[in-house]
Structures are given as structure tokens and as C-alpha cells.
Design an enzyme around this catalytic site. Sequence first.
Site, PDB file in Angstrom:
ATOM      1  N   ASP A   1      98.293  19.478  58.682  1.00 48.47           N
ATOM      2  CA  ASP A   1      97.572  18.613  59.620  1.00 48.47           C
ATOM      3  C   ASP A   1      96.524  17.819  58.831  1.00 48.47           C
ATOM      4  O   ASP A   1      96.423  17.963  57.611  1.00 48.47           O
ATOM      5  CB  ASP A   1      96.969  19.435  60.778  1.00 48.47           C
ATOM      6  CG  ASP A   1      95.765  20.255  60.358  1.00 48.47           C
ATOM      7  OD1 ASP A   1      95.700  20.643  59.171  1.00 48.47           O
ATOM      8  OD2 ASP A   1      94.887  20.519  61.191  1.00 48.47           O
TER       9      ASP A   1
ATOM     10  N   SER B   1      90.417  17.137  62.300  1.00 49.11           N
ATOM     11  CA  SER B   1      91.638  17.934  62.153  1.00 49.11           C
ATOM     12  C   SER B   1      92.904  17.130  62.454  1.00 49.11           C
ATOM     13  O   SER B   1      93.214  16.177  61.765  1.00 49.11           O
ATOM     14  CB  SER B   1      91.511  19.168  63.043  1.00 49.11           C
ATOM     15  OG  SER B   1      92.635  19.989  62.916  1.00 49.11           O
TER      16      SER B   1
ATOM     17  N   ASP C   1      94.098  22.768  57.426  1.00 45.96           N
ATOM     18  CA  ASP C   1      93.958  24.196  57.755  1.00 45.96           C
ATOM     19  C   ASP C   1      95.195  24.726  58.475  1.00 45.96           C
ATOM     20  O   ASP C   1      95.310  25.916  58.733  1.00 45.96           O
ATOM     21  CB  ASP C   1      92.664  24.495  58.540  1.00 45.96           C
ATOM     22  CG  ASP C   1      92.560  23.746  59.847  1.00 45.96           C
ATOM     23  OD1 ASP C   1      93.427  22.895  60.133  1.00 45.96           O
ATOM     24  OD2 ASP C   1      91.594  24.012  60.587  1.00 45.96           O
TER      25      ASP C   1
ATOM     26  N   ASP D   1      93.391  17.885  58.181  1.00 45.10           N
ATOM     27  CA  ASP D   1      92.377  18.492  57.311  1.00 45.10           C
ATOM     28  C   ASP D   1      92.903  19.710  56.556  1.00 45.10           C
ATOM     29  O   ASP D   1      92.143  20.376  55.841  1.00 45.10           O
ATOM     30  CB  ASP D   1      91.118  18.860  58.105  1.00 45.10           C
ATOM     31  CG  ASP D   1      91.371  19.969  59.113  1.00 45.10           C
ATOM     32  OD1 ASP D   1      92.489  20.033  59.664  1.00 45.10           O
ATOM     33  OD2 ASP D   1      90.455  20.772  59.353  1.00 45.10           O
TER      34      ASP D   1
HETATM   35 MG    MG Z   1      93.028  21.318  61.308  1.00 44.86          MG
END
Ligand code: MG
Length: 454
Positions: free
Chosen positions: A235, A97, A239, A237
Site C-alpha cells: 500500500d 496509507s 505497512d 506507506d
Molecule cells: Mg498503510
Amino acid sequence: MEQKLFGTSGIRKIANVELTPTLAVKIGLAVATLAERQKVAVAHDTRTTSDMLEHAVTAGLLAGGATVQKLGLIPTPALAYLTWKLGADTGVMITASHNPPEYNGIKLFNKDTTSYSGEQQDRIEEIIKNGGFRRQPWDKIRKVSTLNRMSLYVEMVQNAVKLEKKWRVVLDPGCGATSHIAPMLFHKLGCKVTVINAQPDGFFPGRKPLPDAESLQPLSKIVKQLHADIGIAYDGDGDRMVTIDEKGMLTSLDQILAAYAAYLVKKNKGGVVVTHVEASACIESMVNSLGGKVFRTKVGDTNVAAAIKQKKAIFGGEPCGAWIHPQHHYCPDGILSSLLVLKALEEEGKTLSAFVSEAPRYAIIRKAVECPDNVKVSVLKKLEDTLPTCFPDVEEKLTIDGVRLKFKDGWLLVRLSGTEPLIRITVEAENKERTEEIMKKAIRLVNKLVKERA
Ligand code: MG
């Protein structure tokens, strides 16, 4: 306290030191052990160690009899959505992340797009700890296929959001998993797009994977220079999303969450909105006044998603920019969230700064006190009784995640860090002086209890 493999958002550790290929094989094998003849979708972010860990997890999954579909470099929400859309039983995302580049992690998803629950994660840990793996014989080992199915995710987003206005947008994927897909989607929806840090790169040379005030300074500058309507950063990744308003100012994450929740409640003429115990009370101020209800959970998107499902909520999110739109799927989705914000601005006829400023801005302070892991739980237990006695004006005590006290003019939350030897303290009140006064009192008490027990 024994160090657990899974934290509040999957496994996240320093790659090839703590999260080694050996451990990744075991995790894959444990996932396959839980259910026979599973179909598993696997994807990864841009980290330098993602390929290494993906191969290892895949080996473990195959050894346990699973069929593996590799979806390549895609954002976490796309993996979650495609797990459901492709009829897979489990989704495995290799990502850390927003953590620094040396980290990597593994996040597991169910076929309904929710991430693995605490109980499911405990079962995986149990299998790994006891070596209770079920390996399949040579003639039961199945195949790996490589699929490019991003078009299905693109289709979902295009059906979810239609924009009328040609928005001037500056995007900053930060060299993470949204690098290709985010600019492509904004173009498709008719926006005029400028992009920075759009080359996928596991060294994150443009900025750190965590979008914050410091790392988004270049984005703010460009939004101002280009007179753009909005700047959007994701961010590592994808999400989470963070926005910069048309004046080049970083938007308060608590305020935008509250403003968007209020917009949806107004549109739906009521409804439940879910957030966690650490979010600002400005969400209640906004949502309650429009006839909606706020439900609070423990910190972590897994908990927020589970409550959204259980309460049939219309929306849920955390003030880190992880927002869940249950009409589409149950994974926080940065790209979808940022496009839905544009849709809200369009419907309300407002600039981003005007939209966000409708939510009240309270004084919030977040601090941490060091506390050895082995006494954390007993300190918290003692705090449950002692803390309310120190504050004569407590109106409500919540113990869903740590101790949360509500006062007439603010609140205090003391909770244990899930990953570090720390006790986290958050205070919010109507002004700075009152916030500092509550924080001072809380820190004094927590320090005293830690000393007594350490
Ligand atoms: Mg994330």
C-alpha cells in the site's frame, strides 16, 4: 457523535482542506507539549502534500521545544523501527496509507515502535481542543537535522530473513513509499526481481494506493507472463502487503494470514496469535488444530499491536495485509512480511497457492447500512440485546468491538464505522446460502433500529 481527529489508524483527512498546515502545527506543538525536551523522528510518504505537512508539524514540534530528526521519504514501518533504533522519544509519520491521493495523515509512534494508544491520542486531541499548548521561549528552540539512516532498517531486515532459493519476484510498490527500498532489499536477498510502478509519485499514476483485485490486475498479468513465483504489492506507506500466486491469482488475505499464522505456530510448537474481530474464522481452524491460540481484538493495528505485547504473542495481523512480527518491532511491516512469506514457502517446500490453500475458505460477505452519527451509539446499544434474540443458535456473544455472534457454522459481526455514518455488517459461514440468510436477517434488524431512532 463528535467527529474525532484520530481514527483507527492515526489522523487521515483531505489534505489542505481538513488536514491543513495550521492543524499540523497544532498537532506538532501538542506532541511536544506532552513531554519536555523530546527527540522526535519525522518521515513522510510520496504524497504531493507530504512536504507541506512535514514542515508544518516540524514547526509545531520546534515551537514546543523538541529536537527534530528528519528521515525523509521512507515506509511507515521503517520510521517506527528507526524511532526506536535512533533513540527518539516519538516518531511522526506523514502519510494517508492506502487512501486516495488527495488525502494525507499523521501517525504517531512511541519509542518502543508501537503507535500511540487511544489514551495518548485523546490527550493530544484534548490539548488541541483546549489550546493547552506549552510554547518554549526563543532561547530554548532547538535544531532540525536531516538524516539518512535507511541502512539500519535494511540491516534489520537482512538479519531477519535469509533466503536460499533465487525467487522470481514481481514487485508493485504502486509509486508509494516502498518504491526504492523494496526492490533493493529483494535484490540483496538474492531474488530475481522485476518491478512495476517503482517511481515515487504522489499522483499515484500506476494504480491507486490501495492494493486490491482491481488495482493489481497488471501485476497478475506480469506474474503469469514471466512465470514468476510470486507477485507482491504494497500500500502507499508500506505497512501492508498483498500477494499474487504463481498462477497469477490474487491470494485471499484471510487465508494467507491463517496459513502464515499456522506455519509459525507449528514452528514454535504453540503460541498466541492475535487478529481482530472482523477476520475469518479460518485462522482459528488452522491455529487451534496445531495447539496454538487465537486472541481477538478491536479493529485497528494499534489494538492488535497492544494485544501482541500484552499476550506475548508470536505473531499478529489484520486481513488487510497488515502483519506484525514482534520479534523485530511492533509496526505492521509489508516488506518484512512479504520476505518472511518467501522464507515460509522455502521451509515448507511449497508454492504460494499450495501454502495458502491449506487454510479453509469460508463464504464471507461484508456490507454496510447507513446510520446518522448521532444515533450510532444508541443503535449499537440496542443491538447488543436484540441481535442475539433473533438468532436461536448463538453459541457466544462478544462485545469487544460492536456485537459479534458465533454460531455452530459461522459468525456475524455488527460494528460502527469509526470514520463514516455507517454500521458495518460482516457474516461468515460454511456456504454462501447460509451466509446470505444470516446477512439478510441482520440487515433487516439493523435497518429497523436505525429507522426507529433516526
Ligand atoms: Mg498503510
